[in-house]
Design a protein around this motif. Sequence first.
Motif, mmCIF file in Angstrom:
data_model
loop_
_atom_site.group_PDB
_atom_site.id
_atom_site.type_symbol
_atom_site.label_atom_id
_atom_site.label_comp_id
_atom_site.label_asym_id
_atom_site.label_seq_id
_atom_site.Cartn_x
_atom_site.Cartn_y
_atom_site.Cartn_z
ATOM 1 N N GLY A 34 -0.513 17.003 -0.603
ATOM 2 C CA GLY A 34 0.278 17.312 -2.055
ATOM 3 C C GLY A 34 1.555 17.374 -1.905
ATOM 4 N N MET A 35 1.973 17.977 -0.527
ATOM 5 C CA MET A 35 3.374 18.131 -0.393
ATOM 6 C C MET A 35 4.140 16.893 -0.194
ATOM 7 N N MET A 36 3.371 15.924 0.535
ATOM 8 C CA MET A 36 4.053 14.538 0.501
ATOM 9 C C MET A 36 4.094 13.628 -0.501
ATOM 10 N N LEU A 37 3.114 13.913 -1.610
ATOM 11 C CA LEU A 37 3.033 13.147 -2.607
ATOM 12 C C LEU A 37 4.284 13.826 -3.543
ATOM 13 N N ARG A 38 4.348 15.082 -3.551
ATOM 14 C CA ARG A 38 5.586 15.891 -4.366
ATOM 15 C C ARG A 38 6.635 15.229 -4.012
ATOM 16 N N GLN A 39 7.096 15.013 -2.780
ATOM 17 C CA GLN A 39 8.302 14.551 -2.194
ATOM 18 C C GLN A 39 8.684 13.037 -2.619
ATOM 19 N N LEU A 40 7.456 12.377 -2.486
ATOM 20 C CA LEU A 40 7.652 10.737 -2.745
ATOM 21 C C LEU A 40 7.619 10.632 -4.220
ATOM 22 N N ASP A 41 6.997 11.183 -5.283
ATOM 23 C CA ASP A 41 7.111 11.197 -6.731
ATOM 24 C C ASP A 41 6.769 12.613 -7.425
ATOM 25 N N ALA B 127 -2.428 16.779 10.932
ATOM 26 C CA ALA B 127 -2.411 16.688 9.443
ATOM 27 C C ALA B 127 -1.652 15.604 8.839
ATOM 28 N N VAL B 128 -0.265 15.688 9.412
ATOM 29 C CA VAL B 128 0.716 14.619 8.514
ATOM 30 C C VAL B 128 0.476 13.197 8.897
ATOM 31 N N ALA B 129 0.225 13.055 10.366
ATOM 32 C CA ALA B 129 0.026 11.474 10.594
ATOM 33 C C ALA B 129 -1.367 10.930 9.908
ATOM 34 N N ALA B 130 -2.487 11.996 9.687
ATOM 35 C CA ALA B 130 -3.671 11.634 8.933
ATOM 36 C C ALA B 130 -3.363 11.428 7.371
ATOM 37 N N MET B 131 -2.655 12.127 6.959
ATOM 38 C CA MET B 131 -2.097 11.947 5.575
ATOM 39 C C MET B 131 -1.098 10.737 5.071
ATOM 40 N N VAL B 132 -0.486 10.192 6.259
ATOM 41 C CA VAL B 132 0.385 9.051 5.975
ATOM 42 C C VAL B 132 -0.619 7.990 6.193
ATOM 43 N N ARG C 2 -3.215 3.748 3.106
ATOM 44 C CA ARG C 2 -4.292 2.798 2.595
ATOM 45 C C ARG C 2 -4.917 3.110 0.959
ATOM 46 N N CYS C 3 -4.446 3.975 0.421
ATOM 47 C CA CYS C 3 -4.897 4.398 -0.810
ATOM 48 C C CYS C 3 -3.407 4.042 -1.866
ATOM 49 N N PHE C 4 -2.199 4.164 -1.253
ATOM 50 C CA PHE C 4 -0.990 3.943 -2.381
ATOM 51 C C PHE C 4 -0.192 2.636 -1.489
ATOM 52 N N PRO C 5 -0.952 1.581 -1.235
ATOM 53 C CA PRO C 5 -0.087 0.434 -0.503
ATOM 54 C C PRO C 5 0.954 -0.169 -1.110
ATOM 55 N N GLN C 6 0.959 -0.478 -2.317
ATOM 56 C CA GLN C 6 2.056 -1.171 -3.068
ATOM 57 C C GLN C 6 3.205 -0.100 -3.310
ATOM 58 N N ARG C 7 2.834 1.232 -3.452
ATOM 59 C CA ARG C 7 3.903 2.083 -3.891
ATOM 60 C C ARG C 7 4.720 2.496 -2.410
ATOM 61 N N ILE C 8 3.712 2.756 -1.466
ATOM 62 C CA ILE C 8 4.556 3.052 -0.173
ATOM 63 C C ILE C 8 5.303 1.853 0.599
ATOM 64 N N ALA C 9 4.943 0.523 0.199
ATOM 65 C CA ALA C 9 5.735 -0.457 0.609
ATOM 66 C C ALA C 9 6.969 -0.765 -0.272
ATOM 67 N N ALA D 111 10.778 -0.175 -1.620
ATOM 68 C CA ALA D 111 12.041 0.474 -1.218
ATOM 69 C C ALA D 111 12.372 1.936 -1.278
ATOM 70 N N GLU D 112 11.825 2.278 -2.479
ATOM 71 C CA GLU D 112 12.051 3.674 -2.806
ATOM 72 C C GLU D 112 11.278 4.628 -1.876
ATOM 73 N N TRP D 113 10.111 4.603 -1.898
ATOM 74 C CA TRP D 113 8.998 5.083 -0.809
ATOM 75 C C TRP D 113 9.273 4.991 0.670
ATOM 76 N N GLN D 114 9.811 3.800 0.848
ATOM 77 C CA GLN D 114 10.029 3.448 2.320
ATOM 78 C C GLN D 114 11.295 4.310 2.927
ATOM 79 N N ALA D 115 12.263 4.397 1.798
ATOM 80 C CA ALA D 115 13.616 5.210 2.453
ATOM 81 C C ALA D 115 13.057 6.611 2.302
ATOM 82 N N ARG D 116 12.307 7.020 1.187
ATOM 83 C CA ARG D 116 11.868 8.542 1.545
ATOM 84 C C ARG D 116 11.352 9.151 2.505
ATOM 85 N N MET D 117 10.124 7.991 2.981
ATOM 86 C CA MET D 117 9.298 8.446 3.951
ATOM 87 C C MET D 117 10.174 8.469 5.292
#
Length: 496
Positions: free
Chosen positions: A23-30, A438-443, A448-455, A457-463
Amino acid sequence: MAMTVRKTDVLLVGGGVMSATLGMMLRQLDPSLKITLVERLDHVAHESTDGWNNAGTGHAGYCELNYTPENPDGSIEISRALNINASFEVTLQFWSWLVEHGALPEPHNFINNTPHKSFVWGEKDVEFLRKRHQLLSNHHLFRDMEFSTDPAVLQDWMPLVMRHRDPKQPIAATRVQYGADVDFGSLTRSMVNDLSEHPNFDLKLSHSVHSLKQTDEGRWKVVVIDEKADASKTYDAGFVFLGAGGAALPLLQRSGIAESRGYGGFPVSGQWLVCTKPEIVKQHSSKVYGKAPTGAPPMSVPHLDTRVINGKPALLFGPFAGFTTKFLKQGSYMDLFSSVRGSNLKPMMAVGAGNMDLTRYLIGEVFQSHKARVESLRNFFPDAKKDDWKLQEAGKRVQIIKKDPEGHGKLEFGTEIVASRDGTLAALLGASPGASTAVAAMVDVLERCFPQRIASAEWQARMKELIPSYGQSLVDDADLLQTTRERTLNTLKLRK
């Protein structure tokens, strides 16, 4: 019962560290994502994540000898320790970012510097520890690991362990000064509190999942029971994460996804000996791990730990594993039996038949006397007195049973992400090293579940902001490890 339907982008099931981390990671990403977290108890982090229900060790492979098994030819396998160490470093990076940006409180509220030590006795195990140290300390991830067989040095490292020990006994120890003790319960509650300050986050306590079914549109219809209001709610979710500890397996089975077929669970209970007497607690300030008894499961490696839980110091020794049919501490004795399916019956029977020694060991552990447990403690604390220690129930752990290449069953002692092919549902199964990674597992879940979004430029920079080493290997890159570790040790105050 009244019925309502609610739409959410992300439905997190289980109020533990895994769901909170995602939840924390998704909140920071979007920040626009609508996230709902449902927890069947009346507060979060009360099952496996609670401070009393786990070891609290920031698992980095520094002291856990089961992460470096010895092969029949005498060689030692260190690859798992390297990967676990790198995964914990990823976790520390994300926690550091959250502390720096005020999303987590001061580090001492959830993590404290606690040196990690391995301690063995007997010539065979001393030689094993010597070889282990040589291999690990040659790698940059473990370059600061110290080794000694000198009683005077070990007296300085762990006076409680060395006091009145037989001077003729061969002994050895390793030490890493910047190990960590983590109160995962306090950590998780802090993350959920921060999430709750955002308008797009909805926390539902005393809510249990009744059923999950995927619609023709690929979304998930999840029926949830509000235990207090005696009402059911149907959530229309775009993505579902099952981070419910031992309950993740039966929920995964209810989802009906093809990827769930063949998985079973082997539940194990646990207990600790606990000492809270200040005059004893103040004499020990480290986590000292030994070798597991013959026949014991890997998570039963004995250790004498300094713990800080809800701000209060204590010493814990254990864990003493046991056999159970519950998947959760507040679960049902029918959990194991109700998890049996046609697709997992053969693997579960094969594991049961092939692990009778383990089962007998676990049952024997259940019936140990307090005197016998204290005798085990005296291997680490020779002066231990039984009246200074009380027995504390730990959490339940459901080890993974899955099909092997021949179609039979095998017992896994790690953690595993199971995700649907379309990426709309994922579950985390298994136990150690669990919360520490936990963080590595959630990455992994995000990729695996948000492949297009994490690919993008916006999510890559944020990660890269959240986890500076993202997309690179800490196992292979010594300079990157040095830079990131320097930051996390300072930010989280893990230096002595």
